[in-house]
Design an enzyme around this catalytic site. Sequence first.
Site, mmCIF file in Angstrom:
data_model
loop_
_atom_site.group_PDB
_atom_site.id
_atom_site.type_symbol
_atom_site.label_atom_id
_atom_site.label_comp_id
_atom_site.label_asym_id
_atom_site.label_seq_id
_atom_site.Cartn_x
_atom_site.Cartn_y
_atom_site.Cartn_z
ATOM 1 N N ALA A 139 -27.059 21.095 83.173
ATOM 2 C CA ALA A 139 -26.477 22.300 82.585
ATOM 3 C C ALA A 139 -26.668 22.263 81.072
ATOM 4 O O ALA A 139 -26.450 21.231 80.439
ATOM 5 C CB ALA A 139 -24.995 22.392 82.917
ATOM 6 N N LYS A 140 -27.055 23.401 80.487
ATOM 7 C CA LYS A 140 -27.135 23.522 79.027
ATOM 8 C C LYS A 140 -25.749 23.916 78.525
ATOM 9 O O LYS A 140 -25.432 25.094 78.369
ATOM 10 C CB LYS A 140 -28.188 24.553 78.615
ATOM 11 C CG LYS A 140 -29.620 24.048 78.764
ATOM 12 C CD LYS A 140 -30.639 25.087 78.310
ATOM 13 C CE LYS A 140 -30.662 25.312 76.821
ATOM 14 N NZ LYS A 140 -31.276 24.206 76.067
ATOM 15 N N THR A 141 -24.919 22.912 78.303
ATOM 16 C CA THR A 141 -23.542 23.152 77.900
ATOM 17 C C THR A 141 -23.415 23.094 76.382
ATOM 18 O O THR A 141 -24.065 22.284 75.720
ATOM 19 C CB THR A 141 -22.598 22.101 78.515
ATOM 20 O OG1 THR A 141 -22.997 20.792 78.075
ATOM 21 C CG2 THR A 141 -22.660 22.150 80.031
#
Length: 308
Positions: free
Chosen positions: A158-160
């Site tokens: 995930a690109k958090t």
Amino acid sequence: MPIQPMKYVWMNGAQVPFEDAKVHVLTHALHYGYGVFEGIRAYETPRGSAVFRLTDHINRFYESAKILMMEIPYAPSELVEATKVLVTDNEYPSCYIRPIAYLGYGEMGLNPLTGTTDVAIATWPWGAYLGEEGLAKGIRAKISSFKRHDPNIIPPAAKTTGGYINSALAKAEAIKAGYDEAIMLSGQGYVSECTGENIFIVKGGVLITPSDASGALSGITRRTITQLANDMGIETREAQLLRTDLYLADEMFITGTAAEVVPVSSVDDRPIGTGEPGKVSRELQRRYFEIVTGNNADYDHWLEYTKG
């Protein structure tokens, strides 16, 4: 690279003037980093402005949100269309595009399940992320003392927003030490990725990139380069790499939407190959820029034109 003011920012379903694109100081994501984002680029082409692999990026945006159990209150097709309109209305034929979804104002505390999700999209002109000289001659990189976070700490798939504190610390360390970029290892000591880029090496004519199991993001530019290499007849592999595999590589380059395709000239002051960008790196870089600027009809399906 300071952000240049733009005409509009898309926020929660409508374009608002740049100066009105504000959030409250008690926005949940500001306090706890709970959000997801994407990095996308639009390029000027002979047919007008085109966004590279826009739908693929938006789909990954929703995948990141799913991992964080965030509900984005818009369909993917709505964000695709909003992006195209925003690029057109901001009048930047070539630009960087930043969609972001984050827990907004209204709830506080570590339970994210009661918050509401806000969504915004911004665009701005952004040149070569690692500099024109880096694109042409390669960059100097170092192995960071900061490890890439483990999948059971913050999922790298995930690109958090909060997860990139990890990258920021590694980047600052590398810059202060006189390097251009940092390379992070996994907790097990395998090569993972740079602060915002995937890694490729060439060894014995084979193109190798760290596997997702090493904590690397499944980059869309990485997928693009892998496809191009396969189409060129270059053998490609995902593998676990040690830092010494980088030192002994024939060539090395990194990829990402912001960075694009950048050769690496040295790692920890050890020259990669001759220290100059290699033949495979150069050709893949050339083809990538040919494609994103609309000059290769074979890959035109990756371009989503903002008009017609």
